[in-house]
Scaffold this motif. Sequence first.
Motif, PDB file in Angstrom:
ATOM      1  N   LYS A 110     -37.547  16.864   8.320  1.00  0.00           N
ATOM      2  CA  LYS A 110     -37.911  17.870   9.316  1.00  0.00           C
ATOM      3  C   LYS A 110     -37.383  17.432  10.673  1.00  0.00           C
ATOM      4  CE  LYS A 110     -41.846  20.619  10.970  1.00  0.00           C
ATOM      5  NZ  LYS A 110     -43.311  20.842  10.847  1.00  0.00           N
ATOM      6  N   SER A 160     -46.202  11.002   9.837  1.00  0.00           N
ATOM      7  CA  SER A 160     -47.168  12.082  10.012  1.00  0.00           C
ATOM      8  C   SER A 160     -46.686  13.059  11.073  1.00  0.00           C
ATOM      9  CB  SER A 160     -48.533  11.523  10.419  1.00  0.00           C
ATOM     10  OG  SER A 160     -48.490  11.014  11.740  1.00  0.00           O
ATOM     11  N   GLU A 161     -47.104  14.306  10.953  1.00  0.00           N
ATOM     12  CA  GLU A 161     -46.727  15.326  11.923  1.00  0.00           C
ATOM     13  C   GLU A 161     -47.277  14.987  13.303  1.00  0.00           C
ATOM     14  OE1 GLU A 161     -46.988  20.208  12.443  1.00  0.00           O
ATOM     15  OE2 GLU A 161     -47.405  19.270  10.505  1.00  0.00           O
ATOM     16  N   GLY A 181     -32.869   8.767   2.158  1.00  0.00           N
ATOM     17  CA  GLY A 181     -34.224   8.228   2.192  1.00  0.00           C
ATOM     18  C   GLY A 181     -34.316   6.783   2.626  1.00  0.00           C
ATOM     19  N   ASN A 233     -31.750  17.170   2.234  1.00  0.00           N
ATOM     20  CA  ASN A 233     -33.008  16.598   1.761  1.00  0.00           C
ATOM     21  C   ASN A 233     -34.172  17.462   2.273  1.00  0.00           C
ATOM     22  OD1 ASN A 233     -35.344  15.088   1.309  1.00  0.00           O
ATOM     23  ND2 ASN A 233     -34.347  13.128   1.715  1.00  0.00           N
ATOM     24  N   TYR A 279     -43.720   1.695  11.377  1.00  0.00           N
ATOM     25  CA  TYR A 279     -42.446   2.201  10.862  1.00  0.00           C
ATOM     26  C   TYR A 279     -41.343   1.139  10.947  1.00  0.00           C
ATOM     27  CZ  TYR A 279     -44.940   6.613  11.341  1.00  0.00           C
ATOM     28  OH  TYR A 279     -45.875   7.621  11.247  1.00  0.00           O
ATOM     29  N   ALA A 318     -37.247   6.272   7.924  1.00  0.00           N
ATOM     30  CA  ALA A 318     -38.347   7.206   8.160  1.00  0.00           C
ATOM     31  C   ALA A 318     -38.000   8.191   9.270  1.00  0.00           C
ATOM     32  CB  ALA A 318     -39.607   6.441   8.531  1.00  0.00           C
ATOM     33  N   ASP A 321     -37.245  17.024   2.210  1.00  0.00           N
ATOM     34  CA  ASP A 321     -38.371  16.270   2.759  1.00  0.00           C
ATOM     35  C   ASP A 321     -38.210  15.977   4.247  1.00  0.00           C
ATOM     36  OD1 ASP A 321     -39.641  16.119   0.271  1.00  0.00           O
ATOM     37  OD2 ASP A 321     -38.583  14.264  -0.268  1.00  0.00           O
ATOM     38  N   ASN A 364     -38.764  11.857   7.937  1.00  0.00           N
ATOM     39  CA  ASN A 364     -39.129  12.113   6.545  1.00  0.00           C
ATOM     40  C   ASN A 364     -40.626  12.404   6.498  1.00  0.00           C
ATOM     41  OD1 ASN A 364     -39.875  11.744   3.733  1.00  0.00           O
ATOM     42  ND2 ASN A 364     -37.852  10.822   3.456  1.00  0.00           N
ATOM     43  N   THR A 365     -40.976  13.611   6.066  1.00  0.00           N
ATOM     44  CA  THR A 365     -42.372  14.040   6.074  1.00  0.00           C
ATOM     45  C   THR A 365     -43.241  13.242   5.102  1.00  0.00           C
ATOM     46  OG1 THR A 365     -41.830  15.779   4.465  1.00  0.00           O
ATOM     47  CG2 THR A 365     -41.804  16.375   6.808  1.00  0.00           C
ATOM     48  N   LYS A 366     -42.618  12.531   4.171  1.00  0.00           N
ATOM     49  CA  LYS A 366     -43.377  11.696   3.244  1.00  0.00           C
ATOM     50  C   LYS A 366     -43.674  10.318   3.823  1.00  0.00           C
ATOM     51  CE  LYS A 366     -41.986  13.910  -1.081  1.00  0.00           C
ATOM     52  NZ  LYS A 366     -41.397  13.714  -2.437  1.00  0.00           N
ATOM     53  N   MET A 367     -43.027  10.003   4.958  1.00  0.00           N
ATOM     54  CA  MET A 367     -43.211   8.696   5.584  1.00  0.00           C
ATOM     55  C   MET A 367     -43.872   8.774   6.957  1.00  0.00           C
ATOM     56  SD  MET A 367     -39.534   6.875   4.802  1.00  0.00           S
ATOM     57  CE  MET A 367     -38.666   7.054   3.239  1.00  0.00           C
TER      58      MET A 367
END
Length: 363
Positions: free
Chosen positions: A260, A151-152, A229, A256, A166, A232, A258, A146-149
């Motif tokens: 990736k 980091s890339e 959701g 979803n 996490y 993570a 969000d 989840n890109t909101k939780m």
Amino acid sequence: MKKSVFVRIAAAVMAIVLCVCSMGALAGCTKTRSINVLVYGQYIDLDVISNFKKENGIKVNVDECDTPEELYNKAVNGDQSYDLICTSDYIIERFIKENRLSELNFDNIPNIKNIGEVYLEKSRSFDPENKYSVPHFWGTVGVIYNTKMVSEEDAKSWKMFFNEKYSGKIIMSNSIRDSFLVALEALGYSLNTTDKAQIDEAKQLLIKQKPMLKAYLVETEARDAMISGEAAMALVYNGEAYLAIEGDEEQNISGNPDLKFTIPEEGTNFWIDSWVVPTYSSNKADAEAFINYLCGVEAAKKNFEYIYYSTPNQALYNELDPEVQQDEDIFPSREVIDKGEVYHDLGADLDAYYSASWKEIKS
């Protein structure tokens, strides 16, 4: 006079007997042919099965399993005999070593011409002469996050699965080899290591990780948890990741945006699930007829659109929209394929060692 009556009665009785026998034989001739198939869950579109019966008069009875190890035990030690099995590369390698598979008669499988050469070439790592197996799906193991939780930057490495920030939001696969994959890759070891010291190190890392987990789940469960959701990150196959991100109206999967999917830089597993015929099959020709049907473009398209796992059917791939062909969540790049490591059967001793380690992790 009495003799004549007796002869006529005997003739009548004989005629009735012959009639009944003929009817019985006719009934036997019209009896529905069938094959028993063992496969992973939700791996064949039900329309494909019903259409095959309509066109060929052969009923397909499907039995499902969640993991390669469960499937192996069911095929070898279960009460049911199977005519056709779809399983993972390293399980097929084990079957071959144990002389449990029949060589395929490719005269009955002319649609093998639709399978891409690269997948037949990769299959030689577990079926050296391509004598026993026909690819069904292929893919990779990666991370959906989840890109909101997450980091890339964290998502670049398998070490993300052991990051305490996490904690409570991590989903691991309920599969021995796939869960060990995460630890072995994070430690810089081969997925096929035979070094028990390395396996022990990976085991200790997974034991340390366990309190941080939300759960061990199979693919569809992990996908649904990520969509909602609840977590993570999750360890998944690329096909499940695509469905989690894009959704599918026919299967009532919402998707979803969000989410990736990524394959960490250390590398991953390149897998091929293939069809094989066990030696105890009593309907080999009918099993091969079903393999041939599955290799047809129409059936392959239905199966592909059912779960969006990477198809080895080059004839179908050539007909797909360029947008789909270029989607690396569905069709990972050749670089990823070449870098990916195919699982190998490690032998009975190491198989038992991994199983004992897994029980210790899960206990």
